[in-house]
Scaffold this active site. Structure first.
Site, mmCIF file in Angstrom:
data_model
loop_
_atom_site.group_PDB
_atom_site.id
_atom_site.type_symbol
_atom_site.label_atom_id
_atom_site.label_comp_id
_atom_site.label_asym_id
_atom_site.label_seq_id
_atom_site.Cartn_x
_atom_site.Cartn_y
_atom_site.Cartn_z
ATOM 1 C CB SER A 19 -0.943 0.005 1.210
ATOM 2 O OG SER A 19 -1.907 -1.019 1.110
ATOM 3 C CB SER A 23 3.210 -6.563 -0.115
ATOM 4 O OG SER A 23 3.115 -6.569 1.293
ATOM 5 N N GLY A 24 6.054 -8.211 0.826
ATOM 6 C CA GLY A 24 6.695 -9.461 1.207
ATOM 7 C C GLY A 24 5.783 -10.518 1.788
ATOM 8 C CG HIS A 25 1.989 -9.678 3.995
ATOM 9 N ND1 HIS A 25 0.697 -10.144 4.149
ATOM 10 C CD2 HIS A 25 1.872 -8.455 3.425
ATOM 11 C CE1 HIS A 25 -0.160 -9.244 3.708
ATOM 12 N NE2 HIS A 25 0.530 -8.213 3.270
ATOM 13 C CB CYS A 30 -7.778 -4.310 3.041
ATOM 14 S SG CYS A 30 -6.093 -4.850 2.691
ATOM 15 C CB THR A 89 16.889 2.960 11.244
ATOM 16 O OG1 THR A 89 17.479 4.157 11.776
ATOM 17 C CG2 THR A 89 17.842 1.793 11.423
ATOM 18 C CD GLN A 99 -3.239 -10.895 -3.757
ATOM 19 O OE1 GLN A 99 -3.096 -12.113 -3.795
ATOM 20 N NE2 GLN A 99 -3.498 -10.249 -2.630
#
Length: 398
Positions: free
Chosen positions: A74, A202-204, A328, A241, A182
């Site tokens: 997002s 997105s990694g997840h 979401c 960071t 996706q």
């Protein structure tokens, strides 16, 4: 059949794989250095970021310097759309083209841009959930700054003709962004061959942790305004960071997904087809979206006379975790905007089920879902006045 817990909502999120967790652990314990520091622990963390950036770049077929790490898909979507539109507005280009069934990270960003005075054209996607290229060509204008069309839909899994879209945009001299959240890890993506200027991931969604993503920006296409001002991280464009452990995890996860992509896709496709065939044996059911041009692990099916939230709760009682739409918006009682966009009436859109498989699912998982579905739907229909009306209509027509 002995029931076990079946997790079949991988389009919402995926579990971290052991390979990814093992790669992350050293950076959560002894490798805690700040990647901006020049002493040994800092340099080690910096080298880890370099490696992860290369791993992401290799999968997309781009340069490491074209990858910017972010907090999620997002965030990447917001940065791409707002950054590009604000930058190109100075050249008189204030027109954005997208589709009616994008993820809300795109739709809500587009709506925010409209409030600022930008114009947005929303392309239809038709019954099969795929745009018509002629609609895109007709929508292009001299003041079009950006086209943003998702690679694969998060609810019905349909895959857009991305290479063709990219070619049209390139010929028109218009930037092309795709939300590939996706798609990454499930289909091959080559940003050069597909003429993609910007891409969000997105990694997840592919066994990396939550809270880490990336934005690809093709060198020479646009210099986006800074997302976060402060330090010099991410070429000074996104200060803060770095989340070294999660970035390392995403690098390992995307490399693993790319390495095993064909085998995992074939496995997911076989499970998907078994489930679809069985689900469509239930009366008054329908598959949503094109059956072929869709993600290998995605099945989205509507059952008339059934309410989606109740369906999910009863499946949960049967040990099956699935979804009725976008994760979401799971707290919303409104029908899915995606299902409405492909022409489903409200009452049918309400009764949708999304099952999404990953490489961690098994044939036994599919067996359990296939066993549970008719039983659960039958119970729900027994309590449904809508189903009673459908049965009466069927009897009258016969």
């Amino acid at each position: 059949m002995n029931k076990h817990y079946v997790y079949a909502d991988n389009a919402a999120t995926t579990p971290i794989s052991k390979e990814v967790l093992d790669a992350m652990m050293p950076w959560l314990t002894e490798g805690y250095g700040n990647a901006s520091s020049i002493y040994a622990k800092g340099r080690e963390a910096g080298f880890a970021l370099v490696k992860a950036r290369q791993q992401v770049a290799d999968v997309l077929n781009c340069k490491p310097g074209e990858i910017y790490f972010t907090g999620c898909g997002s965030e990447s979507d917001n940065w791409a759309l707002k950054g590009a539109m604000h930058k190109l507005a100075a050249k008189g280009k204030k027109h954005l083209i997208t589709t009616v069934f994008e993820h809300h990270a795109i739709l809500h960003t587009a709506a925010a841009l409209e409030k600022e005075g930008f114009e947005v054209t929303y392309l239809p996607v038709y019954e099969n959930g795929i745009i018509h290229l002629d609609d895109l060509k007709a929508a292009l204008r001299p003041d079009t700054a950006l086209v943003s069309i998702m690679f694969a839909n998060n609810e019905i899994g349909t895959i857009q003709p991305i290479a063709e879209i990219g070619a049209i945009c390139k010929e028109a001299g218009v930037l092309f962004h795709t939300d590939a959240v996706q798609a990454i890890g499930h289909v091959r993506i080559d940003v050069k061959a597909m003429n993609i200027d910007m891409l969000s991931l997105s990694g997840h969604k592919f066994h990396a942790p939550k809270g880490v993503g990336a934005l690809y920006v093709r060198q020479g296409s646009i210099i986006l305004p800074n997302l976060i001002d402060g330090g010099g991280q991410e070429k000074g464009r996104r200060a803060g960071t770095e989340n070294v452990a999660s970035i390392v995890g995403m690098g390992v996860a995307i490399e693993a997904a790319h390495r095993d992509l064909e085998a995992n896709a074939a496995k997911a496709l076989a499970m998907r087809e078994r489930l679809i065939d069985a689900a469509l044996q239930i009366p008054h059911s329908r598959l949503n979206g094109d059956r072929v041009q869709r993600l290998p692990g995605n099945a989205n099916i509507s059952f008339e006379g059934v309410e989606g939230e109740a369906l999910l709760l009863m499946l949960d009682n049967e040990g099956v975790a699935a979804s009725s739409g976008s994760a979401c918006t799971s707290g919303s009682l409104d029908p899915s905007h995606v299902l409405l966009s492909i022409g489903l009436p409200h009452e049918i859109a309400h009764g949708s089920l999304r099952v999404s498989f990953s490489d961690m699912n098994t044939e036994e998982d599919v067996d359990q879902i296939i066993e549970a579905l008719p039983k659960v739907i039958g119970r729900l229909r027994e309590m449904s006045p809508v189903w009673e009306r459908i049965v009466q209509e069927d009897a009258a027509n016969n």
